[in-house]
Write a protein that holds these residues in place. Structure first.
Motif, PDB file in Angstrom:
ATOM      1  N   SER A 247      39.389  51.120   4.836  1.00  0.00           N
ATOM      2  CA  SER A 247      38.397  50.849   5.579  1.00  0.00           C
ATOM      3  C   SER A 247      37.282  52.010   5.518  1.00  0.00           C
ATOM      4  O   SER A 247      36.382  51.791   5.392  1.00  0.00           O
ATOM      5  N   ILE A 248      37.744  53.035   5.683  1.00  0.00           N
ATOM      6  CA  ILE A 248      36.833  54.168   5.164  1.00  0.00           C
ATOM      7  C   ILE A 248      36.487  54.011   3.841  1.00  0.00           C
ATOM      8  O   ILE A 248      35.124  54.544   3.552  1.00  0.00           O
ATOM      9  N   TRP A 249      36.992  53.896   2.742  1.00  0.00           N
ATOM     10  CA  TRP A 249      36.473  53.484   1.534  1.00  0.00           C
ATOM     11  C   TRP A 249      35.578  52.478   1.397  1.00  0.00           C
ATOM     12  O   TRP A 249      34.265  52.695   0.941  1.00  0.00           O
ATOM     13  N   GLU A 250      35.733  51.437   2.127  1.00  0.00           N
ATOM     14  CA  GLU A 250      34.780  50.431   2.100  1.00  0.00           C
ATOM     15  C   GLU A 250      33.649  50.740   2.763  1.00  0.00           C
ATOM     16  O   GLU A 250      32.381  50.480   2.215  1.00  0.00           O
ATOM     17  N   ARG A 251      33.651  51.530   3.856  1.00  0.00           N
ATOM     18  CA  ARG A 251      32.327  51.746   4.794  1.00  0.00           C
ATOM     19  C   ARG A 251      31.451  52.898   3.987  1.00  0.00           C
ATOM     20  O   ARG A 251      30.491  52.588   3.864  1.00  0.00           O
ATOM     21  N   LEU A 252      32.279  53.705   3.259  1.00  0.00           N
ATOM     22  CA  LEU A 252      31.498  54.668   2.224  1.00  0.00           C
ATOM     23  C   LEU A 252      30.969  53.967   0.993  1.00  0.00           C
ATOM     24  O   LEU A 252      29.604  54.099   0.978  1.00  0.00           O
ATOM     25  N   VAL A 253      31.427  53.204   0.354  1.00  0.00           N
ATOM     26  CA  VAL A 253      30.881  52.427  -0.605  1.00  0.00           C
ATOM     27  C   VAL A 253      29.817  51.515  -0.125  1.00  0.00           C
ATOM     28  O   VAL A 253      28.677  51.144  -0.759  1.00  0.00           O
ATOM     29  N   ASP A 254      30.200  50.620   1.039  1.00  0.00           N
ATOM     30  CA  ASP A 254      28.819  49.900   1.428  1.00  0.00           C
ATOM     31  C   ASP A 254      27.666  50.706   1.820  1.00  0.00           C
ATOM     32  O   ASP A 254      26.439  50.032   1.856  1.00  0.00           O
ATOM     33  N   GLN A 255      27.757  51.878   2.215  1.00  0.00           N
ATOM     34  CA  GLN A 255      26.695  52.924   2.321  1.00  0.00           C
ATOM     35  C   GLN A 255      25.948  53.474   1.097  1.00  0.00           C
ATOM     36  O   GLN A 255      25.176  54.284   1.395  1.00  0.00           O
ATOM     37  N   GLY A 256      26.473  53.008  -0.137  1.00  0.00           N
ATOM     38  CA  GLY A 256      25.971  53.445  -1.422  1.00  0.00           C
ATOM     39  C   GLY A 256      26.429  54.807  -1.710  1.00  0.00           C
ATOM     40  O   GLY A 256      25.957  55.618  -2.574  1.00  0.00           O
ATOM     41  N   ILE A 257      27.578  55.191  -1.091  1.00  0.00           N
ATOM     42  CA  ILE A 257      28.274  56.682  -1.432  1.00  0.00           C
ATOM     43  C   ILE A 257      29.171  56.457  -2.403  1.00  0.00           C
ATOM     44  O   ILE A 257      30.204  55.752  -2.249  1.00  0.00           O
ATOM     45  N   ARG A 258      29.033  57.296  -3.397  1.00  0.00           N
ATOM     46  CA  ARG A 258      30.303  57.152  -4.251  1.00  0.00           C
ATOM     47  C   ARG A 258      31.391  57.809  -3.985  1.00  0.00           C
ATOM     48  O   ARG A 258      31.276  58.691  -3.365  1.00  0.00           O
ATOM     49  N   VAL A 259      32.520  57.182  -4.357  1.00  0.00           N
ATOM     50  CA  VAL A 259      33.807  57.500  -3.904  1.00  0.00           C
ATOM     51  C   VAL A 259      34.647  57.651  -5.108  1.00  0.00           C
ATOM     52  O   VAL A 259      35.000  56.840  -5.830  1.00  0.00           O
ATOM     53  N   ILE A 260      35.667  58.864  -5.084  1.00  0.00           N
ATOM     54  CA  ILE A 260      36.499  58.986  -6.186  1.00  0.00           C
ATOM     55  C   ILE A 260      37.764  58.981  -5.551  1.00  0.00           C
ATOM     56  O   ILE A 260      38.246  59.690  -4.487  1.00  0.00           O
ATOM     57  N   HIS A 261      38.646  58.247  -6.305  1.00  0.00           N
ATOM     58  CA  HIS A 261      40.172  58.325  -5.873  1.00  0.00           C
ATOM     59  C   HIS A 261      40.971  58.829  -7.000  1.00  0.00           C
ATOM     60  O   HIS A 261      40.839  58.362  -8.138  1.00  0.00           O
ATOM     61  N   TYR A 262      42.050  59.764  -6.746  1.00  0.00           N
ATOM     62  CA  TYR A 262      43.066  60.148  -7.536  1.00  0.00           C
ATOM     63  C   TYR A 262      44.321  59.268  -7.223  1.00  0.00           C
ATOM     64  O   TYR A 262      44.905  59.939  -6.431  1.00  0.00           O
ATOM     65  N   GLY A 263      44.494  58.587  -7.945  1.00  0.00           N
ATOM     66  CA  GLY A 263      45.656  57.393  -7.894  1.00  0.00           C
ATOM     67  C   GLY A 263      45.499  56.178  -8.685  1.00  0.00           C
ATOM     68  O   GLY A 263      44.618  56.014  -9.225  1.00  0.00           O
ATOM     69  N   PRO A 264      46.252  55.218  -8.169  1.00  0.00           N
ATOM     70  CA  PRO A 264      46.557  54.057  -9.236  1.00  0.00           C
ATOM     71  C   PRO A 264      45.536  52.918  -8.904  1.00  0.00           C
ATOM     72  O   PRO A 264      45.408  51.999  -9.652  1.00  0.00           O
ATOM     73  N   ALA A 265      45.088  52.937  -7.630  1.00  0.00           N
ATOM     74  CA  ALA A 265      44.181  51.724  -7.402  1.00  0.00           C
ATOM     75  C   ALA A 265      42.735  51.758  -7.072  1.00  0.00           C
ATOM     76  O   ALA A 265      42.278  53.041  -7.167  1.00  0.00           O
TER      77      ALA A 265
END
Length: 131
Positions: free
Chosen positions: A97-115
């Motif tokens: 949910s945090i990922w979705e909220r950040l992306v919806d606000q136009g904030i680039r998100v980096i994830h170190y993992g498989p998905a």
């Protein structure tokens, strides 16, 4: 939509060299040690320690001296910002949910993992979007 953000996980502090930064924390705060001291992570070419002040964990970090570290995240960060606080991390049981909220606000998100859209693990906001 509310976000479920819990206790602080840790603060990252980057410097040009690990031992002087660790010594400063030892002199000023007299932290608890023994979690991880003077650790070298080869694939990131960085050195780091974990120390506790009260119930807050601080990760001290420095690029490993030598060629190549300036091309990796910690070395790039240090080259650009110098000795500086790097990031704050909190526990949550709702990374998706945090990922979705950040992306919806136009904030680039980096994830170190498989998905592409994690349901657990570490996510980081892009520094240019969160300074």
């Amino acid at each position: 939509m509310s976000l479920n953000i819990g206790k602080m996980f840790h603060i990252v502090h980057v410097s040009e060299a690990l031992r002087p930064l660790d010594a400063w924390y030892d002199d000023v705060f007299v932290p608890r040690r023994g979690i991880m001291d003077n650790n070298y992570l080869a694939h990131e070419m960085r050195e780091g320690s974990l120390l506790a002040i009260g119930d807050t964990v601080i990760e001290t970090m420095a690029p490993h001296p030598g060629p190549g570290s300036e091309m990796l995240p910690v070395g790039k960060f240090f080259a650009r910002f110098g000795r500086h606080l790097h990031s704050l991390a909190w526990y949550t049981d709702d990374v998706g949910s945090i990922w979705e909220r950040l992306v919806d606000q136009g904030i680039r998100v980096i994830h170190y993992g498989p998905a592409d859209r994690p349901v657990e693990g570490d996510i980081y906001t892009h520094p240019k979007d969160t300074l």
